[in-house]
Design a protein around this motif. Structure first.
Motif, PDB file in Angstrom:
ATOM      1  N   TYR A 135       0.725  -1.231   0.046  1.00 25.97           N
ATOM      2  CA  TYR A 135      -0.050  -0.016   0.043  1.00 25.97           C
ATOM      3  C   TYR A 135       0.776   1.453   0.082  1.00 25.97           C
ATOM      4  CZ  TYR A 135      -3.417   3.573   1.641  1.00 25.97           C
ATOM      5  OH  TYR A 135      -4.177   4.791   1.742  1.00 25.97           O
ATOM      6  N   GLU A 136       1.989   1.299   0.828  1.00 29.98           N
ATOM      7  CA  GLU A 136       2.724   2.491   0.958  1.00 29.98           C
ATOM      8  C   GLU A 136       3.574   2.623  -0.288  1.00 29.98           C
ATOM      9  OE1 GLU A 136       5.110   1.771   4.213  1.00 29.98           O
ATOM     10  OE2 GLU A 136       3.557   2.434   5.763  1.00 29.98           O
ATOM     11  N   GLY A 137       3.939   1.345  -1.092  1.00 31.18           N
ATOM     12  CA  GLY A 137       4.663   1.403  -2.286  1.00 31.18           C
ATOM     13  C   GLY A 137       3.724   2.186  -3.444  1.00 31.18           C
ATOM     14  N   LYS A 138       2.445   1.897  -3.230  1.00 28.89           N
ATOM     15  CA  LYS A 138       1.464   2.535  -4.259  1.00 28.89           C
ATOM     16  C   LYS A 138       1.411   4.056  -3.934  1.00 28.89           C
ATOM     17  CE  LYS A 138      -3.487   1.851  -5.925  1.00 28.89           C
ATOM     18  NZ  LYS A 138      -3.772   3.206  -5.680  1.00 28.89           N
ATOM     19  N   LEU A 139       1.360   4.301  -2.609  1.00 33.01           N
ATOM     20  CA  LEU A 139       1.257   5.775  -2.417  1.00 33.01           C
ATOM     21  C   LEU A 139       2.292   6.415  -3.021  1.00 33.01           C
ATOM     22  CD1 LEU A 139      -0.133   5.724   1.163  1.00 33.01           C
ATOM     23  CD2 LEU A 139      -1.400   6.272  -0.970  1.00 33.01           C
ATOM     24  N   LEU A 140       3.559   5.865  -2.665  1.00 34.08           N
ATOM     25  CA  LEU A 140       4.789   6.274  -2.945  1.00 34.08           C
ATOM     26  C   LEU A 140       4.883   6.460  -4.648  1.00 34.08           C
ATOM     27  CD1 LEU A 140       7.651   7.431  -2.142  1.00 34.08           C
ATOM     28  CD2 LEU A 140       8.226   5.074  -2.387  1.00 34.08           C
ATOM     29  N   LYS A 141       4.438   5.587  -5.221  1.00 32.06           N
ATOM     30  CA  LYS A 141       4.356   5.642  -6.703  1.00 32.06           C
ATOM     31  C   LYS A 141       3.439   6.710  -7.223  1.00 32.06           C
ATOM     32  CE  LYS A 141       3.427   2.961 -11.001  1.00 32.06           C
ATOM     33  NZ  LYS A 141       2.800   1.339 -11.394  1.00 32.06           N
ATOM     34  N   ASP A 142       2.238   6.756  -6.487  1.00 28.64           N
ATOM     35  CA  ASP A 142       1.330   7.758  -7.044  1.00 28.64           C
ATOM     36  C   ASP A 142       1.895   9.340  -6.646  1.00 28.64           C
ATOM     37  OD1 ASP A 142      -0.747   5.985  -7.646  1.00 28.64           O
ATOM     38  OD2 ASP A 142      -1.485   6.245  -5.650  1.00 28.64           O
ATOM     39  N   ARG A 143       2.671   9.167  -5.599  1.00 30.01           N
ATOM     40  CA  ARG A 143       3.569  10.697  -5.150  1.00 30.01           C
ATOM     41  C   ARG A 143       4.289  11.236  -6.285  1.00 30.01           C
ATOM     42  NH1 ARG A 143       6.975  11.095   0.160  1.00 30.01           N
ATOM     43  NH2 ARG A 143       8.415  10.415  -1.666  1.00 30.01           N
TER      44      ARG A 143
END
Length: 584
Positions: free
Chosen positions: A359-367
């Motif tokens: 989930y954090e990886g997805k957030l980081l990718k979106d950021r």
């Protein structure tokens, strides 16, 4: 008292009391009186046990004189009286109704001597009960041993392997102590059977401690615990050597001390072992308490026998022989269940961590996508604004100071916004770990002077760096680190003060490094928090009106780590000091 004449004239008590306090061997005399009807009795069967009694001599009176029959573990296994679990003497009845026999046994004060007499051949039932007790005891232990081997094969573990060895030794001790090995395996080597029995008896204590240690290997036990276990091992080894040279009286005392102290040591160690589950700690302490209670009861039953119940020490000994392994096995099963529970919890936590990481990886990718998009969308307008300002500056009167100041402020704002965008891009690359290193040799003083010239702050910086000081590192990353630190220092220093840069080589762990110190005066109320200064987006509460993104020092720390070095911050004597250490 060693002669039969003395034995026939002395007074006999109904209960046995220890003959000596040094645990040595001495002669014990037992008077056996059997009242019978000669008409209904063919003979008597007198059973003497246990089998490991070394010297036994039974005296009976005939019409002419006293005659004796000998037995004991030191005689050949093919002897007439040898039997599983003890010795059997068949005595004809005397002419009188009261049959009196004298039994001389050489044994230590800790050896329980069991004597029983029954009519023969009507004592077959008694003999069968005796053999059944020994067979049941050995059978239970063999079943426990087989279970431990199966468990070891299915799920290998240190504690189960040690437990299997301990049970095998216990079985060997019973086989030799009951006379089965001497009678059926090596009947012509009685001393070998005696040595095996005594050594196996000593090893029981050592192996018991060895198994107990395995329960605590995954925990941080008290510092003295390992030493105390080795002391018990040494005590066992010394006792075995003493038995080998015939000093059993000394070994008996040592082993008794070890048997009493060992469970106490284990209990104290368990209580003082941190981070142990309360349920497992309680199970271990309960198991060791059961062991020490059975040991003490067995010793008391030998030293202070119960009147009219000479079998009590035997029953307690048999109870301890299979209860202790069962308790150990129960603790092992309980520990395995706890381990499985912990593994399940770890797997659950690992799954949660993996999902959180995804989930954090997805957030980081979106950021990263958002920052890239914003950077692209902002850079183009900023470039257009810059070109428009250049065109506008050519048409404005150069003598109008007010207009020139406005144009200068607009250019500065464009540069600030461009710098923030570049820092965000750099932070993105750091998070992606996609910054390639390209090292080269750099003359540090010349490099820092050029960096200062590019920042147009020559008059505000003092440099103390040797001219020949060379560092092998990535010049682009080093320039970003130095630029951020110099700009940060000048931004928060009083205008009249100078920023100081000092660099020196040093050696650490046989490797050469360079330490760069950048210091500048800062008012105490404006000094950054040492705990937060390198955190992302950190800014001092009183510096919110000063331009900045809060990313500069975070980028410095990450780039120093990438270069194999480190950066530290200190506030000493109203000075903010940043110390960079990089490999040379």
């Amino acid at each position: 008292m060693n002669s039969l004449k003395d034995a026939t004239q002395c007074h006999y008590g109904s209960q046995y009391s220890p003959l000596n306090s040094n645990f040595g061997e001495s002669a014990r005399w037992i008077r056996i009186q059997i009242q019978s009807d000669r008409a209904n009795t063919e003979s008597f069967a007198i059973r003497v046990g246990p089998y490991f009694l070394k010297e036994i001599e039974l005296f009976r009176l005939t019409a002419k004189a006293w005659i004796s029959e000998q037995a004991g573990s030191r005689l050949s296994g093919s002897q007439l009286h040898g039997n599983i679990g003890g010795y059997l003497f068949l005595m004809p009845p005397s002419p009188e109704n009261m049959n009196t026999y004298y039994l001389k046994v050489r044994a230590s004060s800790l050896t329980h001597i069991a004597v029983s007499a029954h009519p023969w051949p009507n004592s077959n039932l008694r003999s069968s009960e005796h053999l059944l007790g020994i067979g049941a005891q050995i059978g239970i232990l063999i079943a426990i041993f087989a279970f431990s081997l199966v468990s070891l094969g299915l799920s290998p573990s240190t504690v189960m392997a040690r437990f299997s060895v301990s049970v095998a030794n216990l079985i060997l001790c019973l086989l030799s102590g009951s006379g089965i090995l001497a009678i059926y395996l090596f009947p012509q080597e009685p001393l070998l059977n005696e040595l095996i029995f005594n050594w196996a008896l000593c090893l029981r204590l050592g192996l018991w401690i060895w198994v107990s240690q395995a329960f605590l290997t995954t925990y941080k036990t008290p510092n003295w615990y390992k030493t105390s276990c080795w002391a018990i091992f040494c005590l066992v080894g010394i006792s075995m050597m003493l038995i080998g040279i015939g000093k059993s009286n000394i070994s008996n005392g040592l082993m008794l001390t070890g048997i009493i102290l060992a469970p106490i040591i284990q209990i104290i160690a368990i209580i003082n072992t941190p981070n142990m589950r309360r349920s497992f700690q309680t199970a271990l302490i309960s198991g060791f308490c059961i062991s020490i209670i059975l040991i003490i009861l067995a010793i008391l039953a030998v030293l202070f026998p119960i009147q009219n119940n000479s079998q009590a020490p035997i029953y307690l000994s048999r109870l301890a022989d299979f209860v202790n392994p069962l308790v150990m096995l129960s603790i092992i099963v309980f520990q395995n269940r706890l381990v499985r529970t912990e593994l399940t919890e770890v797997k659950t936590a690992l799954t949660e961590t993996q999902l959180r990481s995804e989930y954090e990886g997805k957030l980081l990718k979106d950021r990263r996508t958002l920052i890239d998009m914003l950077a692209h969308e902002l850079k183009n307008p900023l470039a257009s604004i810059g070109l428009a300002i250049d065109s506008l500056s050519q048409s404005i009167d150069t003598n109008n100071a007010h207009d020139q100041r406005r144009l200068k402020n607009i250019n500065r704002s464009i540069l600030n916004m461009d710098g923030i965008i570049e820092r965000c891009n750099l932070m993105n690359l750091i998070d992606q770990k996609s910054l390639p290193l390209s090292s080269s040799e750099i003359y540090l003083r010349t490099f820092i002077c050029e960096t200062i010239e590019n920042l147009h702050c020559d008059q505000q910086v003092y440099i103390d760096i040797p001219n020949d000081l060379i560092i092998n590192t990535d010049p682009q990353f080093l320039q970003i680190i130095l630029s951020n630190l110099i700009e940060n220092g000048l931004k928060y220093s009083p205008t009249s003060c100078k920023l100081r840069i000092v660099a020196r080589p040093f050696t650490a762990d046989h490797h050469r490094h360079i330490r760069i110190t950048i210091s500048n005066p800062v008012q105490q109320d404006l000094a950054p928090d040492p705990q937060s200064v390198f955190q992302r987006f950190y800014r001092h509460p009183l510096a919110q009106k000063t331009r900045g993104s809060g990313l500069g020092l975070y980028i410095c720390k990450e780039l120093c780590t990438l270069l194999g070095g480190q950066i530290e911050y200190q506030y000493i004597n109203n000075e903010a000091i940043f110390v960079i250490e990089l490999p040379q």
